[in-house]
Design a protein around this motif. Structure first.
Motif, PDB file in Angstrom:
ATOM      1  N   ALA A  10       0.757  -1.352   0.144  1.00  9.65           N
ATOM      2  CA  ALA A  10       0.357   0.025   0.008  1.00  9.65           C
ATOM      3  C   ALA A  10       1.252   1.149   0.061  1.00  9.65           C
ATOM      4  N   LEU A  11       2.217   0.833   0.371  1.00 13.96           N
ATOM      5  CA  LEU A  11       2.806   2.126   0.335  1.00 13.96           C
ATOM      6  C   LEU A  11       3.274   2.311  -0.680  1.00 13.96           C
ATOM      7  N   PHE A  12       4.040   1.481  -1.718  1.00 15.04           N
ATOM      8  CA  PHE A  12       4.919   1.775  -2.331  1.00 15.04           C
ATOM      9  C   PHE A  12       3.800   2.338  -3.347  1.00 15.04           C
ATOM     10  N   ALA A  13       2.143   1.241  -3.927  1.00 13.40           N
ATOM     11  CA  ALA A  13       1.356   1.874  -4.186  1.00 13.40           C
ATOM     12  C   ALA A  13       0.960   3.724  -4.815  1.00 13.40           C
ATOM     13  N   GLY A  14       0.703   4.165  -2.999  1.00 11.88           N
ATOM     14  CA  GLY A  14       1.318   5.665  -2.871  1.00 11.88           C
ATOM     15  C   GLY A  14       2.588   6.376  -3.243  1.00 11.88           C
ATOM     16  N   TRP A  62      -0.847  12.440  -2.509  1.00 16.04           N
ATOM     17  CA  TRP A  62       0.172  11.034  -2.454  1.00 16.04           C
ATOM     18  C   TRP A  62       1.208  11.544  -1.519  1.00 16.04           C
ATOM     19  N   LEU A  63       2.012  12.217  -1.360  1.00  8.00           N
ATOM     20  CA  LEU A  63       2.889  12.542  -0.653  1.00  8.00           C
ATOM     21  C   LEU A  63       2.861  12.905   0.595  1.00  8.00           C
ATOM     22  N   ILE A  64       1.613  12.871   0.859  1.00  8.42           N
ATOM     23  CA  ILE A  64       1.358  12.877   2.047  1.00  8.42           C
ATOM     24  C   ILE A  64       1.035  11.753   2.896  1.00  8.42           C
ATOM     25  N   TYR A  65       0.624  10.946   2.153  1.00 11.49           N
ATOM     26  CA  TYR A  65      -0.313   9.551   2.193  1.00 11.49           C
ATOM     27  C   TYR A  65       0.962   8.422   2.273  1.00 11.49           C
ATOM     28  N   VAL A  66       2.046   8.894   1.601  1.00 13.66           N
ATOM     29  CA  VAL A  66       3.527   8.283   1.353  1.00 13.66           C
ATOM     30  C   VAL A  66       3.867   8.160   3.179  1.00 13.66           C
ATOM     31  N   LEU A  67       4.231   9.451   3.267  1.00 11.51           N
ATOM     32  CA  LEU A  67       4.987   9.980   4.760  1.00 11.51           C
ATOM     33  C   LEU A  67       4.276   8.952   5.716  1.00 11.51           C
ATOM     34  N   VAL A  68       2.982   9.602   5.775  1.00  5.16           N
ATOM     35  CA  VAL A  68       2.551   9.832   7.252  1.00  5.16           C
ATOM     36  C   VAL A  68       2.413   7.899   7.246  1.00  5.16           C
ATOM     37  N   THR A  69       2.128   6.866   6.213  1.00  4.54           N
ATOM     38  CA  THR A  69       2.033   5.425   6.081  1.00  4.54           C
ATOM     39  C   THR A  69       3.729   5.144   6.409  1.00  4.54           C
ATOM     40  N   TRP A  70       4.940   5.422   5.370  1.00  3.54           N
ATOM     41  CA  TRP A  70       5.322   4.522   6.116  1.00  3.54           C
ATOM     42  C   TRP A  70       7.079   5.398   7.730  1.00  3.54           C
ATOM     43  N   TRP A  71       5.635   6.341   8.003  1.00  8.90           N
ATOM     44  CA  TRP A  71       6.307   6.572   9.655  1.00  8.90           C
ATOM     45  C   TRP A  71       5.150   6.297  10.444  1.00  8.90           C
TER      46      TRP A  71
END
Length: 351
Positions: A10-14, A62-71
């Motif tokens: 899901a992270l990489f999809a973002g 999408w950037l916000i989604y990636v950073l929040v999911t990664w964190w």
């Protein structure tokens, strides 16, 4: 499928969505920067204003989604990356902020010199932001981020693989944006502008293709783990990217602009997917795997629920926004006329 792998997917999809949708926006800055002087470049810049105006801010979701999911999902690897790669992270963030502010200010500037100033900042930051984001990806993929964090803030990203991935990021964004802008100009009935953008996109696409495959040379020695993945399990995806790029160039050459957009998306998405598949199963290459980096099981399960809710709530809204930008009402001539008057008034000013 494990919960950790599902969250990583899901992270990489973002990342893929941001690379394609946000990349097309970033790439417009390259064409703005190289459009020419105030008079010669006015038509291209009007097209860029019209094409990315409704969506450029929405794509940063999408950037916000990636950073929040990664964190949230992989916190220790996130902390390691942030404490090592804070220089390119800050520079990319500054570029994104300056780009957005300058794009808005240029649109409503009253004089030519103001439009020029904000235009330069918008175009330059649109090139620098994807470059630094690309160096971050290259640093992660080449194993330059230690698991405990605190790696060298300069040599971690000023190295062959990060610099090549930064250049590839700029090139793919410019190629994708050029293809989209060509199709937009043709759909609006601006045949001369579409022909101009077609020629630019062919050149950018050819150069980017050379850079992408030239970048594989230093990767073999600079990032051996990534290289093994690229020539192994990711090889079919890399081949798909090459076929997508070639197909896009052929379609642009034959002036088949609408299908060229689809093949350009395939080419860029496949490049990114090849990177992810080649790097698997590492989060921090040669340091931490997906399973080792994962957070608490309850957190990972909650993330999957949040991703599902976001897909249901946010996905259709974004899809409808993109649909509206392709309708005849949005691409009619009334708005174009107002933009032309606005630009003409500024061109007649004395700086």
């Amino acid at each position: 499928m494990t919960v950790e792998f599902a969250v990583a997917a899901a992270l990489f999809a973002g990342v893929l969505f941001y690379a394609v949708l946000g990349g097309a926006d970033f790439g417009s800055g390259f064409h703005d920067l190289t459009a020419g002087g105030s008079r010669r470049g006015a038509e291209v810049r009007t097209l860029i204003d019209h094409s990315i105006g409704p969506v450029w801010e929405a794509n940063h979701v999408w950037l916000i989604y990636v950073l929040v999911t990664w964190w949230t999902g992989f916190p220790e690897s996130f902390a390691a990356a942030m404490t090592t790669l804070y220089v390119p992270f800050v520079l990319a963030l500054v570029g994104i902020v300056l780009r957005g502010a300058s794009f808005a200010f240029r649109k409503y500037s009253e004089t030519l010199w103001q439009a020029r100033l904000f235009g330069i900042v918008f175009a330059t930051s649109s090139v620098l932001a994807p470059f630094f984001l690309g160096t971050i990806a290259g640093a992660l993929a080449s194993g330059r981020v230690p698991a405990g964090g605190g790696g060298d803030p300069w040599s971690s990203w000023i190295a062959p693989t990060p610099l090549f991935t930064g250049a590839i990021s700029v090139g793919t964004c410019a190629f994708l944006a050029g293809t989209f802008l060509t199709a937009d100009a043709a759909r609006r009935g601006q045949a001369a502008l579409a022909e101009r953008m077609r020629r630019r996109s062919l050149v950018v696409g050819a150069v980017t293709g050379v850079v992408v495959f030239a970048g594989l040379i230093p990767i073999e020695h600079d990032a051996p783990t990534l290289w093994e993945g690229l020539v192994g399990r990711a090889a079919p995806v890399i081949a798909l990217s090459a076929l997508g790029g070639i197909a896009t160039l052929v379609l642009l050459w034959r002036r088949r602009f609408s299908p060229a957009r689809g093949t350009a998306v395939i080419a860029v998405a496949a490049v990114m997917a090849g990177w992810g598949i080649g790097q698997y199963p590492w989060v921090l290459v040669d340091q931490v795997t997906i399973a080792e980096a994962a957070g608490a099981p309850a957190t990972m399960q909650g993330l999957l629920v949040a991703v599902g809710i976001a897909a249901v709530v946010v996905g259709p809204a974004l899809g409808y926004l993109f649909y509206l930008t392709q309708t005849p009402q949005w691409n009619g001539q009334e708005g174009e006329g107002r933009e032309r008057v606005h630009w003409s008034a500024r061109l007649n000013d004395r700086p």
